[in-house]
Design an enzyme around this catalytic site. Sequence first.
Site, PDB file in Angstrom:
ATOM      1  N   TRP A 101       0.695  -1.348  -0.024  1.00 17.62           N
ATOM      2  CA  TRP A 101      -0.005   0.031  -0.083  1.00 17.62           C
ATOM      3  C   TRP A 101       0.964   1.301   0.040  1.00 17.62           C
ATOM      4  O   TRP A 101       0.653   2.317  -0.544  1.00 17.62           O
ATOM      5  CB  TRP A 101      -1.142   0.055   0.996  1.00 17.62           C
ATOM      6  CG  TRP A 101      -1.944  -0.939   0.959  1.00 17.62           C
ATOM      7  CD1 TRP A 101      -2.178  -2.051   1.643  1.00 17.62           C
ATOM      8  CD2 TRP A 101      -3.181  -0.907  -0.060  1.00 17.62           C
ATOM      9  NE1 TRP A 101      -3.424  -2.865   1.136  1.00 17.62           N
ATOM     10  CE2 TRP A 101      -3.842  -2.257   0.192  1.00 17.62           C
ATOM     11  CE3 TRP A 101      -3.418  -0.202  -0.923  1.00 17.62           C
ATOM     12  CZ2 TRP A 101      -5.025  -2.500  -0.669  1.00 17.62           C
ATOM     13  CZ3 TRP A 101      -4.561  -0.577  -1.902  1.00 17.62           C
ATOM     14  CH2 TRP A 101      -5.251  -1.522  -1.724  1.00 17.62           C
ATOM     15  N   ASP A 172      -1.193   6.950   6.306  1.00 18.38           N
ATOM     16  CA  ASP A 172      -2.152   5.801   6.015  1.00 18.38           C
ATOM     17  C   ASP A 172      -2.406   4.938   7.157  1.00 18.38           C
ATOM     18  O   ASP A 172      -1.963   3.986   7.363  1.00 18.38           O
ATOM     19  CB  ASP A 172      -1.968   5.341   4.734  1.00 18.38           C
ATOM     20  CG  ASP A 172      -2.836   4.206   4.246  1.00 18.38           C
ATOM     21  OD1 ASP A 172      -3.831   4.013   4.869  1.00 18.38           O
ATOM     22  OD2 ASP A 172      -2.658   3.699   3.121  1.00 18.38           O
ATOM     23  N   LYS A 196     -12.184  -1.653   7.645  1.00 16.18           N
ATOM     24  CA  LYS A 196     -11.362  -2.534   8.326  1.00 16.18           C
ATOM     25  C   LYS A 196     -11.692  -2.452   9.921  1.00 16.18           C
ATOM     26  O   LYS A 196     -12.091  -3.702  10.457  1.00 16.18           O
ATOM     27  CB  LYS A 196      -9.901  -2.555   8.036  1.00 16.18           C
ATOM     28  CG  LYS A 196      -9.565  -2.692   6.474  1.00 16.18           C
ATOM     29  CD  LYS A 196      -8.554  -2.252   5.901  1.00 16.18           C
ATOM     30  CE  LYS A 196      -8.545  -2.559   4.503  1.00 16.18           C
ATOM     31  NZ  LYS A 196      -7.564  -1.813   3.463  1.00 16.18           N
TER      32      LYS A 196
END
Length: 358
Positions: A101, A172, A196
Amino acid sequence: MTVYNFAAGPATLPDPVIQHIQEELPSLQGSGMSILEISHRSQMFDDIINTAKQDIKDLMHVPDNYHILFFQGGGTGQFAAVPLNLATNHHKIALLDSGHWASRAGDEAANLGVDVDVLASTKEQHYTELPKMPHPISSADYDYLHITTNNTIEGTAYHTLPEHGDVTLVGDLSSNFMAEEYNVQDFGLIFGGVQKNLGPAGVTIVIVRDDLVKHVDHVPTILDYEKFVKKNSMFNTPPVFAIYATGLVLKWLKDQGGIAGIEAINRKKSSLLYDFLDNSELFNNNIKKSDRSLTNVPFKTPDPELDKQVIQAADEAGLKNLKGHRSVGGMRASLYNAMPLEGVAALVDFLSDFEKQH
Ligand SMILES: *Cc1c(COP(=O)(O)O)cnc(C)c1O
């Protein structure tokens, strides 16, 4: 049979939240209208979004000089929004390449014409540990430093933040948002999709320091922080249901003792699994111990065929979605906020029995 869902995202939600949604779905607060059909301009929704903002502020101790915004487009959308809004002085950013990511965020910034300086990468080590800051950095060179606090696929996390001098830190937090404590003041900007740890898919939370919000030419309005601040995240139709459901999860989180409370539970859950894996002769987690994630635990047997059997047998035993990401293989157990300790205990019992039989 009790089912535990170890999916990486969208992921398990707290049972009481699902029940609340079910009961309230036909008629929101006795209005005779469902959350699925009310206007985002209604007083009811105004209260929902403002309460969610206040609950985020309480839970994360967000200082007054930060804005809490709701976007669509996921973490991926923010890979574009952050450089468009923040990389406006040097047009150059620093990045620690800690995994898939982080690398994707760097690619998107580069795609938008931003100069991306990858300060360090652990790609050669298959991201089994975090990259370290190789040297001090300065705001004379970079608009910000991008880090991924939790690497969802590889199973590492920054439990202490890297030294970043006077450079604005962008985090992030997609996969450990409110799953472990961070000091918001250490960051200029935090973002993450809620799917999540905090809710269903469809909404992305951005927390940004006021001095970073300014007019920038040519930013698409749907990604424009200044516009979203001015319009209280309702520049256009927001994801009404996702914000409502996230609001319910935030209330549930407060009942768990806030982030400190849930982090303690998350530490217990992950330790239970790591302790088992470290003592197992069949299963292995090869992540550097100090860098291990609390929320995503990848593990393997020495044989990919046996891994398939583990995933299949676990599925039949009600332990769902344990297949690892295709880039890593093996298994991955995602232990987000809503995964109860009993779910992890059931997983450890299952793996232990499997090991005895093989
Ligand atoms: C899941 C994830 C993303 C991508 O999020 P989307 O909401 O699917 O765009 C980005 N970063 C991290 C760390 C993630 O775990």
